[in-house]
Design a protein around this motif. Sequence first.
Motif, PDB file in Angstrom:
ATOM      1  N   TYR A  36       0.850  -1.185   0.000  1.00  0.00           N
ATOM      2  CA  TYR A  36       0.000   0.000   0.000  1.00  0.00           C
ATOM      3  C   TYR A  36       0.887   1.236   0.000  1.00  0.00           C
ATOM      4  O   TYR A  36       2.007   1.217   0.513  1.00  0.00           O
ATOM      5  N   GLN A  38       0.809   5.477   1.032  1.00  0.00           N
ATOM      6  CA  GLN A  38       0.092   6.516   1.763  1.00  0.00           C
ATOM      7  C   GLN A  38       0.723   7.870   1.475  1.00  0.00           C
ATOM      8  O   GLN A  38       1.886   8.109   1.808  1.00  0.00           O
ATOM      9  N   ASN A  41      -1.487  13.002   4.700  1.00  0.00           N
ATOM     10  CA  ASN A  41      -2.853  13.314   5.108  1.00  0.00           C
ATOM     11  C   ASN A  41      -3.913  12.528   4.335  1.00  0.00           C
ATOM     12  O   ASN A  41      -5.044  13.004   4.163  1.00  0.00           O
ATOM     13  N   GLN A  42      -3.535  11.349   3.873  1.00  0.00           N
ATOM     14  CA  GLN A  42      -4.497  10.498   3.188  1.00  0.00           C
ATOM     15  C   GLN A  42      -4.475   9.091   3.789  1.00  0.00           C
ATOM     16  O   GLN A  42      -3.592   8.744   4.576  1.00  0.00           O
ATOM     17  N   GLY A  43      -5.444   8.296   3.398  1.00  0.00           N
ATOM     18  CA  GLY A  43      -5.461   6.902   3.791  1.00  0.00           C
ATOM     19  C   GLY A  43      -4.545   6.068   2.910  1.00  0.00           C
ATOM     20  O   GLY A  43      -3.852   6.585   2.043  1.00  0.00           O
ATOM     21  N   LEU A  44      -4.536   4.766   3.151  1.00  0.00           N
ATOM     22  CA  LEU A  44      -3.699   3.863   2.368  1.00  0.00           C
ATOM     23  C   LEU A  44      -4.417   3.460   1.084  1.00  0.00           C
ATOM     24  O   LEU A  44      -5.630   3.218   1.083  1.00  0.00           O
ATOM     25  N   GLU A  88       4.763   7.265   1.887  1.00  0.00           N
ATOM     26  CA  GLU A  88       5.108   6.167   2.781  1.00  0.00           C
ATOM     27  C   GLU A  88       4.495   4.885   2.226  1.00  0.00           C
ATOM     28  O   GLU A  88       3.351   4.886   1.770  1.00  0.00           O
ATOM     29  N   PHE A  90       3.707   0.704   2.718  1.00  0.00           N
ATOM     30  CA  PHE A  90       3.484  -0.336   3.709  1.00  0.00           C
ATOM     31  C   PHE A  90       3.325  -1.683   3.018  1.00  0.00           C
ATOM     32  O   PHE A  90       2.556  -1.818   2.068  1.00  0.00           O
TER      33      PHE A  90
END
Lengths: 114, 115
Positions: A36, A38, A41-44, A88, A90
Amino acid sequence: AQSVTQLGSHVSVSEGALVLLRCNYSSSVPPYLFWYVQYPNQGLQLLLKYTSAATLVKGINGFEAEFKKSETSFHLTKPSAHMSDAAEYFCAVRISGGYQKVTFGTGTKLQVIP
Amino acid sequence: NAGVTQTPKFQVLKTGQSMTLQCAQDMNHEYMSWYRQDPGMGLRLIHYSVGAGITDQGEVPNGYNVSRSTTEDFPLRLLSAAPSQTSVYFCASRPGQGTPNQPQHFGDGTRLSIL
């Protein structure tokens, strides 16, 4: 129980250089693996997923990952970094059975230097 | 095409106050989850639900309650806020049993500060 290790909490690359983000997993049964991304200031958002159909998986934005069972790895690569790749990332693992809980790695922040 | 919607986006609370973080999805997903994201720790599962009326604890459930009265909604309640609950909270959903290869869909998060 499954686990995920992401080597390097921060990675810096020059624009146009190869991106390599490392992910190793631990699972007693064949896993489902995900990457994922990111943005601030957002979701994955899903980049790509491995579901045993093919060991080399292509995702969005030019990213791909290769599942290597012998190395228990699922590293994420992109041949040429772009400024917009700064985010970022994940790695996550899920195994079958029950709720099929997802375990996330601790994340790797990618910095792209112009 | 809303996906997963979280409200509020930002909140500041005082220690001891209670509040509810809202989460709604419009994809008819059976499974919903709440995570907290803290620097260097990735995402940790707080509570999850496998369908309306069914919830269970994740890794870090203490101090939080959930309920699932409808498929669409999965609110997270902080009973008595503590500074250790300062975090970014994400709600996620995905299709239900028999779909282990399906990814989760995430909301944009709620940034919560406890003073």
